[in-house]
Design an enzyme around this catalytic site. Structure first.
Site, PDB file in Angstrom:
ATOM      1  N   ASP A  74      31.980 -10.577  21.549  1.00 12.90           N
ATOM      2  CA  ASP A  74      32.095  -9.213  22.083  1.00 12.90           C
ATOM      3  C   ASP A  74      33.496  -8.640  21.960  1.00 12.90           C
ATOM      4  OD1 ASP A  74      33.285 -10.715  24.125  1.00 12.90           O
ATOM      5  OD2 ASP A  74      32.573  -9.369  25.691  1.00 12.90           O
ATOM      6  N   ASP A  93      35.873 -13.202  19.329  1.00 12.65           N
ATOM      7  CA  ASP A  93      34.609 -13.769  19.801  1.00 12.65           C
ATOM      8  C   ASP A  93      33.530 -12.701  19.678  1.00 12.65           C
ATOM      9  OD1 ASP A  93      35.420 -12.100  21.875  1.00 12.65           O
ATOM     10  OD2 ASP A  93      34.631 -13.401  23.444  1.00 12.65           O
ATOM     11  N   ASP A 127      36.522  -9.410  23.133  1.00  9.53           N
ATOM     12  CA  ASP A 127      37.570  -9.359  24.162  1.00  9.53           C
ATOM     13  C   ASP A 127      38.521 -10.544  24.094  1.00  9.53           C
ATOM     14  OD1 ASP A 127      35.883 -11.296  25.167  1.00  9.53           O
ATOM     15  OD2 ASP A 127      35.468 -10.289  27.066  1.00  9.53           O
ATOM     16  N   SER A 139      29.111 -12.607  25.217  1.00  8.98           N
ATOM     17  CA  SER A 139      30.467 -12.941  24.796  1.00  8.98           C
ATOM     18  C   SER A 139      30.491 -14.029  23.722  1.00  8.98           C
ATOM     19  CB  SER A 139      31.283 -13.353  26.021  1.00  8.98           C
ATOM     20  OG  SER A 139      32.641 -13.496  25.728  1.00  8.98           O
TER      21      SER A 139
END
Length: 431
Positions: free
Chosen positions: A226, A224, A228, A82
């Site tokens: 990833d 960010d 999400d 992440s």
């Protein structure tokens, strides 16, 4: 996160889902260097136990959640850490409905991995699995994302700067916003394996804020690693975090009679200013533990459509089963276009209480009671700002860090409290 762990996890996942007639496991990742290594180990583990792996390459976490349900596979796996630096990595698993695995299935996977007795599960030589590459995954996801934005609107006339954090949105996000008509410029769309989240993205918006001012853009959007989470930047270069986004969208949905059960889910990290705003608008607040899976659990339990965290992890449950930075940005843009408002109007809906967050690196996560002097000082400060603010202390779920959040009506007092508590932690258990 090592290859050995990933290999074992791949085996365990395949075993858990081996009663399925298809036994299909979707695998995606972000752009960090170790993703290649972990992906190969996962695939090897899955195939060795008779599962079939379907590889989509770099794709946002919410894209994997969507495709897992859309393609009717048994599970989806995301290799990502992440918002963390490139040298960290992790694995998230979605069930066939696109939601993160329930605790009982995660516990079964852990049990299989801990027992490390895979010989009894080895399939016959002609029953080992295969690996396939899905070449149109980005296109499928882009098409879906555009369906979440009303056809009667477009983004023509808007200049948008996208910061993709050199992460998983680097292909998807520019396509979506360009195809919807925006004039776009990009930051963080040249991943090299080690620059993910480095001086860019939702955790560091300095470059994006400067670019918005320099180019006279209408909006900056920072994802960010990833994809999400999202942080928005208004035309004045000011940040719009998850609290503002939730407040803005909740008020609109309530006014339009579309806020299901008239409630939203927040976490203890949400600013008290947001809570006061929602109370004024007579919108019910339900609190969950910190973390998107807990937010979603409360949303499902209470039949709600909106929830999230200040970090920009916002869930619009009508559109996806997890936080989706691109969908969040599109939902905000839809409202702004419909109501003909500049982005800076979002920052005006409420005033935030001063809030300070101290992140202290620690050798290990010691119970608060065992940190000499910490618990007494914490109680002293809690009494000091009672009814005027709050203190929230927790360990990071992904790093050896203690996070100390202090919020109140007096900034200097808030800074003092956060510093004194952080100093105690650094002295007693600091790294």
């Amino acid at each position: 996160m090592t290859s050995e762990v990933a290999l074992s996890l791949g085996r365990a996942i395949s075993i858990i889902f081996r009663n399925s007639s298809s036994q299909k496991i979707l695998i995606g990742k972000d752009t960090r260097l170790s993703g290649y290594m972990i992906e190969s180990a996962l695939v090897s583990g899955i195939c060795s136990m008779g599962g079939n792996a379907y590889l989509v390459g770099p794709l946002p976490t919410p894209g994997i959640a969507f495709l897992t349900a859309n393609m009717r596979v048994d599970a989806g796996v995301v290799i990502s850490a992440s918002h963390n630096p490139y040298y960290d990595n992790g694995i998230k698993i979605f069930s066939s409905d696109g939601f993160k695995l329930p605790d009982e299935i995660e516990e079964k996977i852990e049990k299989i991995m801990n027992e490390n007795d895979y010989e009894k599960f080895i399939p016959a030589p002609d029953k080992i699995g295969r690996a396939f590459r899905i070449d149109d995954a980005v296109g499928r996801y882009v098409v879906y994302l555009k369906t979440t934005f009303p056809k009667k609107y477009n983004l023509k006339g808007l200049k948008i700067i996208l910061d993709c954090a050199n992460g998983a949105t680097y292909k998807v996000a520019p396509e979506v916003f360009y195809e919807l008509g925006a004039e776009i410029e990009t930051i963080g769309t040249e991943p090299d394996g080690i620059n993910i989240n480095k001086n860019c993205g939702s955790t560091d918006t300095k470059k994006l804020r400067a670019k918005v001012i320099e180019t006279g853009a209408d909006l900056g959007i920072a994802f960010d690693g990833d994809g999400d989470r999202v942080i928005l930047i208004n035309e004045n270069g000011e940040e719009i975090d998850g609290d503002y986004i939730i407040g803005f969208c909740a008020e609109y949905l309530k006014r339009k009679g579309k806020l299901k059960n008239n409630a939203v889910v927040l976490t203890p990290m949400s600013n008290f200013g947001l809570e006061k705003f929602l109370n004024k608008k007579e919108i019910k607040i339900i609190k969950s533990q910190i973390g998107d899976r807990y937010v979603i659990e409360e949303m499902i339990k209470n039949d709600l459509i909106l929830g999230g965290e200040p970090s920009g992890h916002i869930i619009f449950l009508e559109h996806n089963t997890t936080g989706d930075g691109i969908i969040t940005a599109l939902q905000v843009l839809k409202i702004l276009i419909e109501e003909d408002k500049p982005v800076s109007e979002i920052n005006k809906i409420f005033s935030k209480f001063p809030q300070v967050l101290e992140n202290v690196e620690v050798e290990k996560k010691v119970p608060f009671d065992e940190i000499e002097g910490f618990k007494d000082k914490l109680m002293e400060f809690e009494k000091l700002i009672e009814n005027r603010g709050r203190i929230f202390v927790r360990y990071s779920g992904t790093e050896n860090k203690m996070r100390i959040m202090v919020e109140g009506d007096d900034l200097q007092e808030v800074k003092m409290i956060a510093k004194e508590l952080a100093d105690i932690v650094r002295e007693k258990i600091g790294k």
